[in-house]
Design a protein around this motif. Structure first.
Motif, PDB file in Angstrom:
ATOM      1  N   ASN A   5       0.650  -1.079   0.105  1.00  0.00           N
ATOM      2  CA  ASN A   5       0.346   0.183  -0.439  1.00  0.00           C
ATOM      3  C   ASN A   5       1.054   1.277   0.122  1.00  0.00           C
ATOM      4  OD1 ASN A   5      -1.499   2.044   1.366  1.00  0.00           O
ATOM      5  ND2 ASN A   5      -3.480   0.559   1.634  1.00  0.00           N
ATOM      6  N   GLU A 158       2.665   3.077  -7.568  1.00  0.00           N
ATOM      7  CA  GLU A 158       1.214   4.079  -7.177  1.00  0.00           C
ATOM      8  C   GLU A 158       0.954   4.783  -8.786  1.00  0.00           C
ATOM      9  OE1 GLU A 158      -1.402   6.658  -5.642  1.00  0.00           O
ATOM     10  OE2 GLU A 158      -0.453   4.065  -5.195  1.00  0.00           O
ATOM     11  N   LYS A 159       2.407   5.127  -9.332  1.00  0.00           N
ATOM     12  CA  LYS A 159       1.942   6.051 -10.463  1.00  0.00           C
ATOM     13  C   LYS A 159       1.550   4.841 -11.390  1.00  0.00           C
ATOM     14  CE  LYS A 159       4.805   8.505 -14.163  1.00  0.00           C
ATOM     15  NZ  LYS A 159       6.538   9.013 -14.002  1.00  0.00           N
ATOM     16  N   TYR A 160       2.435   3.618 -12.039  1.00  0.00           N
ATOM     17  CA  TYR A 160       2.000   2.969 -13.308  1.00  0.00           C
ATOM     18  C   TYR A 160       0.334   1.789 -13.150  1.00  0.00           C
ATOM     19  CZ  TYR A 160       5.648   4.659 -15.186  1.00  0.00           C
ATOM     20  OH  TYR A 160       6.892   5.875 -16.073  1.00  0.00           O
ATOM     21  N   THR A 161      -0.118   2.195 -11.907  1.00  0.00           N
ATOM     22  CA  THR A 161      -0.958   1.163 -11.497  1.00  0.00           C
ATOM     23  C   THR A 161      -2.100   1.737 -11.298  1.00  0.00           C
ATOM     24  OG1 THR A 161      -1.016   0.827  -9.219  1.00  0.00           O
ATOM     25  CG2 THR A 161       0.320  -0.437 -10.689  1.00  0.00           C
ATOM     26  N   ASN A 162      -2.589   3.275 -11.779  1.00  0.00           N
ATOM     27  CA  ASN A 162      -3.268   4.496 -11.665  1.00  0.00           C
ATOM     28  C   ASN A 162      -4.660   3.969 -12.482  1.00  0.00           C
ATOM     29  OD1 ASN A 162      -3.210   4.723  -8.696  1.00  0.00           O
ATOM     30  ND2 ASN A 162      -2.473   6.392  -9.087  1.00  0.00           N
ATOM     31  N   ASP A 164      -7.391   4.075 -15.214  1.00  0.00           N
ATOM     32  CA  ASP A 164      -8.811   4.695 -16.259  1.00  0.00           C
ATOM     33  C   ASP A 164      -8.983   5.008 -17.167  1.00  0.00           C
ATOM     34  OD1 ASP A 164      -7.893   7.175 -17.471  1.00  0.00           O
ATOM     35  OD2 ASP A 164      -7.796   8.578 -15.248  1.00  0.00           O
ATOM     36  N   TYR A 193      -4.544  -7.273 -10.621  1.00  0.00           N
ATOM     37  CA  TYR A 193      -4.197  -6.589 -11.683  1.00  0.00           C
ATOM     38  C   TYR A 193      -5.361  -6.550 -12.816  1.00  0.00           C
ATOM     39  CZ  TYR A 193      -1.627  -2.939  -8.562  1.00  0.00           C
ATOM     40  OH  TYR A 193      -0.981  -2.230  -6.974  1.00  0.00           O
TER      41      TYR A 193
END
Length: 203
Positions: A5, A158-162, A164, A193
């Motif tokens: 996390n 965090e950057k590459y698993t957000n 939309d 994912y």
């Protein structure tokens, strides 16, 4: 490896200060970047590096100090030999002795105090960071590098698993495949994912 996390695991600001004679290297690690401040007799450099520009590989580089040590010993031996000759024989006069003291003493001092390269490189990305290997101790330096690598992995995850709706399926798989290849996520996280992405597409 359990899922990380980002908001729970990202660490607070950490710094490493390395001093070697008049030279210094300071590194301030933040959640998304590292600030580097390098000072020497010739120049001062201060800059920021985003964590996604760093790699995960460690490379050691050092000079071979044996020739320098041998040369230092030769200089000291010559000084001692000339001193003995001056004391016990008439082969060396005082002027010659002082001259040789200055010449060989200066060379010996340079050989002794010359700062040899003994560095650890953090490589594999767009930017390479260079640390003194054993200042304050090698253990401390390696621990700090591990903190950088941990922060980098968390930041990249965090950057590459957000995702939309603007991301295509191709974009999604390129990103998570890259994260898996870089060992930022493991197989179970990859599957998670992928499953979440497929579910969100159906909603």
């Amino acid at each position: 490896m359990p899922t990380i996390n980002f908001h729970e695991q990202i660490m607070t600001e950490v710094d490493l200060l390395q001093k070697r004679g008049i030279n210094s290297r300071k590194f301030i690690l933040k959640d998304n970047k590292i600030i580097v401040d390098v000072k020497s007799l010739r120049k001062n450099d201060k800059y920021e590096v985003k964590l996604d520009q760093l790699g995960f590989d460690i490379h050691y580089r050092s000079d071979n100090t044996i020739p320098g040590k041998l040369f230092f010993c030769v200089c000291i031996t010559l000084i001692i030999a000339l001193t003995i000759l001056y004391i016990f024989t008439t082969q060396v006069n005082q002027g010659t002795l002082i001259f040789n003291y200055i010449i060989w003493g200066t060379i010996a001092s340079i050989a002794y105090f010359k700062q040899h390269q003994d560095d650890i490189y953090l490589t594999g990305g767009q930017t390479t960071l260079v640390f003194y290997r054993d200042i304050p101790q090698e253990k401390n330096v390696l621990e700090f590098i591990e903190k950088i690598k941990t922060n980098t992995r968390i930041y990249l995850k965090e950057k590459y698993t957000n995702f939309d709706n603007i991301f295509s399926e191709h974009d999604f798989y390129n990103r998570i495949n890259w994260l898996k290849d870089m060992e930022i996520i493991n197989s179970s996280e990859y599957a998670e994912y992928k499953s979440n992405f497929e579910i969100n597409r159906l909603l």
